[in-house]
Write a protein that holds these residues in place. Structure first.
Motif, PDB file in Angstrom:
ATOM      1  N   GLN A 114      -2.769 -12.105  -6.534  1.00  0.00           N
ATOM      2  CA  GLN A 114      -1.844 -11.109  -6.207  1.00  0.00           C
ATOM      3  C   GLN A 114      -2.096 -10.448  -5.293  1.00  0.00           C
ATOM      4  N   GLN A 115      -1.409 -10.010  -4.053  1.00  0.00           N
ATOM      5  CA  GLN A 115      -1.421  -9.489  -3.419  1.00  0.00           C
ATOM      6  C   GLN A 115       0.065  -9.128  -1.789  1.00  0.00           C
ATOM      7  N   LEU A 116      -0.116  -7.881  -1.276  1.00  0.00           N
ATOM      8  CA  LEU A 116       0.932  -7.800  -1.099  1.00  0.00           C
ATOM      9  C   LEU A 116       1.306  -7.912   0.482  1.00  0.00           C
ATOM     10  N   ASP A 117       2.974  -8.938   0.756  1.00  0.00           N
ATOM     11  CA  ASP A 117       2.930  -9.648   2.285  1.00  0.00           C
ATOM     12  C   ASP A 117       3.032  -8.294   3.578  1.00  0.00           C
ATOM     13  N   ALA A 118       1.915  -8.523   4.251  1.00  0.00           N
ATOM     14  CA  ALA A 118       2.846  -7.712   5.460  1.00  0.00           C
ATOM     15  C   ALA A 118       3.765  -7.166   6.455  1.00  0.00           C
ATOM     16  N   ARG A 119       5.051  -7.739   5.936  1.00  0.00           N
ATOM     17  CA  ARG A 119       6.109  -7.162   5.579  1.00  0.00           C
ATOM     18  C   ARG A 119       6.819  -6.376   4.375  1.00  0.00           C
ATOM     19  N   GLN A 120       6.012  -6.126   2.923  1.00  0.00           N
ATOM     20  CA  GLN A 120       6.584  -5.404   2.134  1.00  0.00           C
ATOM     21  C   GLN A 120       5.396  -3.911   2.704  1.00  0.00           C
ATOM     22  N   VAL A 121       4.811  -4.192   3.149  1.00  0.00           N
ATOM     23  CA  VAL A 121       3.997  -3.030   3.310  1.00  0.00           C
ATOM     24  C   VAL A 121       4.628  -2.171   3.850  1.00  0.00           C
ATOM     25  N   PHE A 122       5.277  -2.991   5.634  1.00  0.00           N
ATOM     26  CA  PHE A 122       5.816  -1.772   6.481  1.00  0.00           C
ATOM     27  C   PHE A 122       7.190  -1.890   6.064  1.00  0.00           C
ATOM     28  N   SER A 123       7.984  -2.580   5.012  1.00  0.00           N
ATOM     29  CA  SER A 123       8.782  -2.020   4.469  1.00  0.00           C
ATOM     30  C   SER A 123       8.651  -0.410   3.934  1.00  0.00           C
ATOM     31  N   MET A 124       7.885  -0.323   3.071  1.00  0.00           N
ATOM     32  CA  MET A 124       7.265   0.531   2.218  1.00  0.00           C
ATOM     33  C   MET A 124       7.159   2.268   3.103  1.00  0.00           C
ATOM     34  N   ALA A 125       6.699   1.838   4.254  1.00  0.00           N
ATOM     35  CA  ALA A 125       7.041   2.823   4.919  1.00  0.00           C
ATOM     36  C   ALA A 125       7.293   3.020   5.594  1.00  0.00           C
ATOM     37  N   THR A 126       8.903   2.089   5.965  1.00  0.00           N
ATOM     38  CA  THR A 126      10.077   2.676   6.598  1.00  0.00           C
ATOM     39  C   THR A 126      11.518   2.829   6.001  1.00  0.00           C
ATOM     40  N   ILE A 127      11.861   1.260   5.601  1.00  0.00           N
ATOM     41  CA  ILE A 127      13.400   1.760   4.612  1.00  0.00           C
ATOM     42  C   ILE A 127      13.111   2.517   3.487  1.00  0.00           C
ATOM     43  N   ASN A 128      11.722   2.176   3.102  1.00  0.00           N
ATOM     44  CA  ASN A 128      11.442   2.509   1.304  1.00  0.00           C
ATOM     45  C   ASN A 128      12.018   3.837   1.110  1.00  0.00           C
ATOM     46  N   GLY A 129      11.153   4.015   2.415  1.00  0.00           N
ATOM     47  CA  GLY A 129      11.005   5.849   2.406  1.00  0.00           C
ATOM     48  C   GLY A 129      12.098   6.414   3.158  1.00  0.00           C
ATOM     49  N   ALA A 130      12.757   5.951   3.694  1.00  0.00           N
ATOM     50  CA  ALA A 130      14.213   6.328   3.574  1.00  0.00           C
ATOM     51  C   ALA A 130      15.219   5.922   2.631  1.00  0.00           C
ATOM     52  N   LYS A 131      14.854   5.066   1.492  1.00  0.00           N
ATOM     53  CA  LYS A 131      16.265   4.922   0.274  1.00  0.00           C
ATOM     54  C   LYS A 131      15.444   6.263  -0.615  1.00  0.00           C
ATOM     55  N   ALA A 132      14.304   6.770  -0.211  1.00  0.00           N
ATOM     56  CA  ALA A 132      13.189   7.415  -1.614  1.00  0.00           C
ATOM     57  C   ALA A 132      14.047   9.185  -0.961  1.00  0.00           C
ATOM     58  N   LEU A 133      14.411   9.112   0.529  1.00  0.00           N
ATOM     59  CA  LEU A 133      14.925  10.902   0.968  1.00  0.00           C
ATOM     60  C   LEU A 133      16.131  10.592   0.927  1.00  0.00           C
ATOM     61  N   GLY A 134      17.114   9.063   0.115  1.00  0.00           N
ATOM     62  CA  GLY A 134      18.484   9.348   0.341  1.00  0.00           C
ATOM     63  C   GLY A 134      18.861   9.143   1.704  1.00  0.00           C
ATOM     64  N   LYS A 135      18.620   8.263   2.182  1.00  0.00           N
ATOM     65  CA  LYS A 135      18.800   8.138   4.104  1.00  0.00           C
ATOM     66  C   LYS A 135      18.823   7.045   5.072  1.00  0.00           C
TER      67      LYS A 135
END
Length: 246
Positions: A114-135
């Motif tokens: 297994q390995q993470l795609d670079a875009r997956q990591v960027f998503s975790m740092a951006t849009i996924n963080g916004a989802k975690a904030l409800g924003k």
């Protein structure tokens, strides 16, 4: 939640179930909930989190520093859990460089299977963080109608190989970018940081005041902390002995 094996053990002892299962039974597991760490989440926990829309905030460097282990990140993503990235504050991540954290996460969760795609990591740092904030309707991606939060990066500051037209930009930035690559930071369309300097704050004055307060605080705090630790130590020893079955 579930940062250390002791938290996992305590939940089983106190509630007879996992922390996540207890939160679910208490009606607290929903899309407004984000849980930091989640190192010891089980597959059943992940299914509950994904179904409820709850988020895990992965703090890889903090978990390593505290010897708490490595969260099952790829398994969480496969189960459909929204995973964001965190630094667990300056106390446990000394340079607060999120690019470095993204690079660590990408390399830490890499194996023959297994390995993470670079875009997956960027998503975790951006849009996924916004989802975690409800924003996520306001933040986390560059879209019409969303707040204009973005970084301006100087790719000439990247080490070779330089960015080429046919290069995966996400992979390039993941592997080579850092805090020193950032030229400007925009929040809601306003440039708030320019070449490392805040446009609204008097940094020199704040730094001087901070050093003064820390010096005074440190002198008072050391004696108090030593006394408090001495009082706690016997109880901690008893707890650890019970945990090991001694």
């Amino acid at each position: 939640a579930l940062e250390s094996p002791y938290q996992q053990w305590c939940a089983e002892q106190r509630y007879g179930r996992s922390v996540v299962a207890y939160l679910q039974s208490s009606g607290l597991l929903n899309a407004q909930l984000s849980l930091a760490h989640g190192v010891f989440t089980t597959r059943d926990d992940m299914e509950l989190l994904a179904k409820a829309g709850s988020s895990i905030v992965h703090n890889a460097s903090s978990n390593l520093r505290l010897r708490n282990g490595i969260a099952p990140l790829c398994e969480m993503l496969d189960a459909g859990v929204n995973v964001a990235l965190g630094l667990d504050s300056m106390a446990l991540n000394d340079d607060a460089d999120l690019f470095q954290e993204m690079r660590l996460v990408a390399n830490l969760h890499r194996s023959p299977s297994q390995q993470l795609d670079a875009r997956q990591v960027f998503s975790m740092a951006t849009i996924n963080g916004a989802k975690a904030l409800g924003k996520s309707a306001e933040l986390g991606s560059l879209e019409c109608g969303k707040q204009a939060d973005f970084l301006v990066l100087d790719v000439s500051r990247l080490p070779v190989p330089r960015v080429a037209l046919d290069t995966n930009i996400f992979a390039q930035l993941l592997h080579y970018a850092g805090a020193d690559t950032i030229r400007q930071v925009y929040v809601a369309g306003e440039c708030v940081m320019d070449e490392g300097h805040h446009r609204r704050l008097d940094e020199a004055s704040l730094r001087d005041d901070l050093y003064q307060q820390l010096s005074l605080f440190g002198l008072r705090k050391v004696a108090t902390s030593q006394a408090s630790l001495a009082e706690i130590k016997p109880y901690l020893a008893d707890y650890l002995a019970a945990r090991r079955g001694v």
